[in-house]
Design a protein around this motif. Structure first.
Motif, PDB file in Angstrom:
ATOM      1  N   VAL A 242      75.571  22.258   2.153  1.00 43.71           N
ATOM      2  CA  VAL A 242      76.956  21.825   2.377  1.00 43.71           C
ATOM      3  C   VAL A 242      77.024  20.343   2.713  1.00 43.71           C
ATOM      4  N   GLY A 243      75.915  19.776   3.219  1.00 44.34           N
ATOM      5  CA  GLY A 243      75.924  18.359   3.575  1.00 44.34           C
ATOM      6  C   GLY A 243      75.481  17.437   2.466  1.00 44.34           C
ATOM      7  N   THR A 244      74.986  17.990   1.355  1.00 40.16           N
ATOM      8  CA  THR A 244      74.487  17.131   0.272  1.00 40.16           C
ATOM      9  C   THR A 244      75.601  16.341  -0.408  1.00 40.16           C
ATOM     10  N   PRO A 245      76.753  16.935  -0.732  1.00 42.62           N
ATOM     11  CA  PRO A 245      77.833  16.122  -1.315  1.00 42.62           C
ATOM     12  C   PRO A 245      78.295  14.993  -0.383  1.00 42.62           C
ATOM     13  N   GLU A 246      78.139  15.181   0.922  1.00 40.99           N
ATOM     14  CA  GLU A 246      78.509  14.131   1.860  1.00 40.99           C
ATOM     15  C   GLU A 246      77.616  12.905   1.697  1.00 40.99           C
ATOM     16  N   VAL A 247      76.338  13.128   1.373  1.00 39.60           N
ATOM     17  CA  VAL A 247      75.431  12.009   1.087  1.00 39.60           C
ATOM     18  C   VAL A 247      75.945  11.219  -0.116  1.00 39.60           C
ATOM     19  N   ALA A 248      76.329  11.952  -1.168  1.00 37.43           N
ATOM     20  CA  ALA A 248      76.851  11.291  -2.366  1.00 37.43           C
ATOM     21  C   ALA A 248      78.143  10.544  -2.074  1.00 37.43           C
ATOM     22  N   ARG A 249      78.953  11.071  -1.173  1.00 34.54           N
ATOM     23  CA  ARG A 249      80.203  10.396  -0.818  1.00 34.54           C
ATOM     24  C   ARG A 249      79.940   9.115  -0.022  1.00 34.54           C
ATOM     25  N   LEU A 250      78.937   9.152   0.841  1.00 36.30           N
ATOM     26  CA  LEU A 250      78.670   8.010   1.710  1.00 36.30           C
ATOM     27  C   LEU A 250      77.997   6.856   0.977  1.00 36.30           C
ATOM     28  N   ILE A 251      77.099   7.161   0.042  1.00 38.44           N
ATOM     29  CA  ILE A 251      76.366   6.094  -0.656  1.00 38.44           C
ATOM     30  C   ILE A 251      77.224   5.584  -1.812  1.00 38.44           C
ATOM     31  N   PRO A 252      77.572   4.305  -1.805  1.00 38.18           N
ATOM     32  CA  PRO A 252      78.558   3.797  -2.780  1.00 38.18           C
ATOM     33  C   PRO A 252      78.176   4.016  -4.239  1.00 38.18           C
ATOM     34  N   ASP A 253      76.972   3.617  -4.641  1.00 34.73           N
ATOM     35  CA  ASP A 253      76.575   3.695  -6.056  1.00 34.73           C
ATOM     36  C   ASP A 253      75.592   4.844  -6.212  1.00 34.73           C
ATOM     37  N   SER A 254      76.125   6.084  -6.193  1.00 36.31           N
ATOM     38  CA  SER A 254      75.242   7.249  -6.239  1.00 36.31           C
ATOM     39  C   SER A 254      75.810   8.321  -7.144  1.00 36.31           C
ATOM     40  N   ARG A 255      74.919   9.209  -7.588  1.00 34.49           N
ATOM     41  CA  ARG A 255      75.310  10.339  -8.416  1.00 34.49           C
ATOM     42  C   ARG A 255      74.484  11.548  -8.006  1.00 34.49           C
ATOM     43  N   LEU A 256      75.132  12.694  -7.929  1.00 37.36           N
ATOM     44  CA  LEU A 256      74.488  13.926  -7.467  1.00 37.36           C
ATOM     45  C   LEU A 256      74.238  14.877  -8.632  1.00 37.36           C
ATOM     46  N   PHE A 257      72.998  15.401  -8.702  1.00 31.53           N
ATOM     47  CA  PHE A 257      72.633  16.418  -9.689  1.00 31.53           C
ATOM     48  C   PHE A 257      72.131  17.656  -8.951  1.00 31.53           C
ATOM     49  N   TRP A 258      72.667  18.814  -9.335  1.00 29.49           N
ATOM     50  CA  TRP A 258      72.202  20.091  -8.797  1.00 29.49           C
ATOM     51  C   TRP A 258      71.248  20.747  -9.791  1.00 29.49           C
ATOM     52  N   ILE A 259      70.219  21.389  -9.266  1.00 25.79           N
ATOM     53  CA  ILE A 259      69.347  22.235 -10.083  1.00 25.79           C
ATOM     54  C   ILE A 259      69.573  23.678  -9.641  1.00 25.79           C
ATOM     55  N   GLU A 260      70.007  24.496 -10.563  1.00 23.95           N
ATOM     56  CA  GLU A 260      70.361  25.879 -10.234  1.00 23.95           C
ATOM     57  C   GLU A 260      69.106  26.748 -10.085  1.00 23.95           C
ATOM     58  N   GLN A 261      69.248  27.818  -9.299  1.00 24.77           N
ATOM     59  CA  GLN A 261      68.157  28.760  -9.029  1.00 24.77           C
ATOM     60  C   GLN A 261      66.915  27.997  -8.561  1.00 24.77           C
ATOM     61  N   CYS A 262      67.139  27.130  -7.587  1.00 29.72           N
ATOM     62  CA  CYS A 262      66.084  26.241  -7.128  1.00 29.72           C
ATOM     63  C   CYS A 262      66.160  26.087  -5.617  1.00 29.72           C
ATOM     64  N   GLY A 263      65.000  26.112  -4.965  1.00 36.62           N
ATOM     65  CA  GLY A 263      64.921  25.930  -3.532  1.00 36.62           C
ATOM     66  C   GLY A 263      64.619  24.505  -3.140  1.00 36.62           C
ATOM     67  N   HIS A 264      63.710  24.345  -2.173  1.00 38.77           N
ATOM     68  CA  HIS A 264      63.497  23.054  -1.529  1.00 38.77           C
ATOM     69  C   HIS A 264      62.444  22.189  -2.215  1.00 38.77           C
ATOM     70  N   LEU A 265      61.742  22.725  -3.213  1.00 39.55           N
ATOM     71  CA  LEU A 265      60.672  21.959  -3.858  1.00 39.55           C
ATOM     72  C   LEU A 265      60.884  21.936  -5.372  1.00 39.55           C
ATOM     73  N   PRO A 266      61.919  21.231  -5.837  1.00 34.73           N
ATOM     74  CA  PRO A 266      62.236  21.255  -7.271  1.00 34.73           C
ATOM     75  C   PRO A 266      61.152  20.645  -8.144  1.00 34.73           C
ATOM     76  N   MET A 267      60.365  19.721  -7.612  1.00 34.82           N
ATOM     77  CA  MET A 267      59.299  19.117  -8.408  1.00 34.82           C
ATOM     78  C   MET A 267      58.213  20.127  -8.755  1.00 34.82           C
ATOM     79  N   ILE A 268      58.176  21.248  -8.002  1.00 33.34           N
ATOM     80  CA  ILE A 268      57.218  22.319  -8.276  1.00 33.34           C
ATOM     81  C   ILE A 268      57.905  23.507  -8.941  1.00 33.34           C
ATOM     82  N   GLU A 269      59.103  23.852  -8.478  1.00 33.21           N
ATOM     83  CA  GLU A 269      59.772  25.056  -8.973  1.00 33.21           C
ATOM     84  C   GLU A 269      60.428  24.839 -10.335  1.00 33.21           C
ATOM     85  N   HIS A 270      61.016  23.669 -10.565  1.00 31.26           N
ATOM     86  CA  HIS A 270      61.646  23.338 -11.857  1.00 31.26           C
ATOM     87  C   HIS A 270      61.206  21.947 -12.287  1.00 31.26           C
TER      88      HIS A 270
END
Length: 284
Positions: A242-270
């Motif tokens: 729930v706090g991740t979109p807030e990071v994207a809102r706070l950082i001026p030049d940012s873009r958020l990407f979600w990876i579905e069916q993914c936990g805390h280690l996306p570099m390993i899981e996807h």
């Protein structure tokens, strides 16, 4: 349910770098030709350079990719003084100096995404592009307290750790369910991740966990000038999504990407999806 997560690639050997009195262990790619700026990878709380091996393999063929074990994690000895995100950011800057990185891209995961933010804030002329993986923040004082409590629970795990935990399949698979949406079929991945957790210096673990509710972090995000990508697992149970979109809102030049069916280690899981997002951002 289990996933088809591939086994980790053969490890790049750990190398040693001396920073004055301090010793830092690291892994790095050694490409034959370099066509992109260097990429510095910062692991998260309880991790090490080891879980960046898929990223070293995926992006290291045409760029210099470097993943240190930060002080108190992996094989690197702990800091003598306070261990928090800002202190670790100072170490990262000194590490970049020692590696001769005049300008570089930076990717911080989980707790060390905040370390990466402080590095980018202090060195805007050197950090060309910033990636923040599995980061969250608080939208109110109430949420800040909740984040602190979550990390205090993680610190409690640290205080209660015992060597037998790494040998108990039931235990490390139970803990692994907090980090993965689908558990990897290869138990070696879980054993290695839990081994990193057991290696973590006790004081470093407690102090970094205690600094998780850093009240300076959100104001710092609003002042970032570096182009930023945020990559998050939709089913992350470690960092509150729930706090991740807030990071994207706070950082001026940012873009958020979600990876579905993914936990805390996306570099390993996807790894394919994660590295495609990261590569497209860095090469844009």
């Amino acid at each position: 349910m289990t996933s088809t997560v591939p086994p980790l690639s053969l490890p790049e050997p750990l190398e040693l770098l001396k920073l004055g009195e301090r010793t830092i262990f690291l892994r790095q790619s050694r490409p034959h030709t370099v066509s992109h700026p260097p990429l510095l990878l910062l692991h998260g709380w309880g991790g090490s350079s080891g879980y960046w091996r898929p990223t070293l393999a995926a992006l290291g063929h045409d760029r210099h990719v470097i993943a240190p074990d930060l002080p108190g994690f992996g094989d690197s000895p702990p800091l003598v003084g306070p261990a928090n995100a800002e202190a670790l950011a100072e170490v990262v800057v000194a590490f970049a100096d020692a590696m001769g990185l005049e300008q570089f891209d930076l990717n911080g995961h989980s707790f060390c995404a905040s370390v990466a933010i402080y590095v980018a804030m202090r060195q805007p002329q050197r950090v060309r592009r910033l990636a923040l993986s599995c980061i969250s923040t608080f939208r109110s004082e109430r949420e800040r307290v909740i984040v602190e409590k979550i990390h205090h629970v993680m610190a409690l795990w640290m205080a209660l750790r015992r060597p037998w935990m790494a040998r108990s399949r039931m235990f490390y698979r139970t803990v692994g369910r907090r980090f993965f949406y689908h558990l990897p079929k290869d138990d070696a991945i879980l054993r290695e991740a839990f081994s990193d957790f057991l290696k973590m210096d006790r004081r470093t673990a407690l102090e970094t966990a205690a600094s998780s509710g850093d009240a300076n972090l959100n104001p710092t995000m609003t002042r970032l000038l570096t182009p930023t990508v945020i990559i998050a697992g939709r089913q992350d149970k470690i960092m509150p999504v729930v706090g991740t979109p807030e990071v994207a809102r706070l950082i001026p030049d940012s873009r958020l990407f979600w990876i579905e069916q993914c936990g805390h280690l996306p570099m390993i899981e996807h790894p394919e999806r994660y590295h495609q997002i990261l590569r497209d951002f860095l090469d844009a």
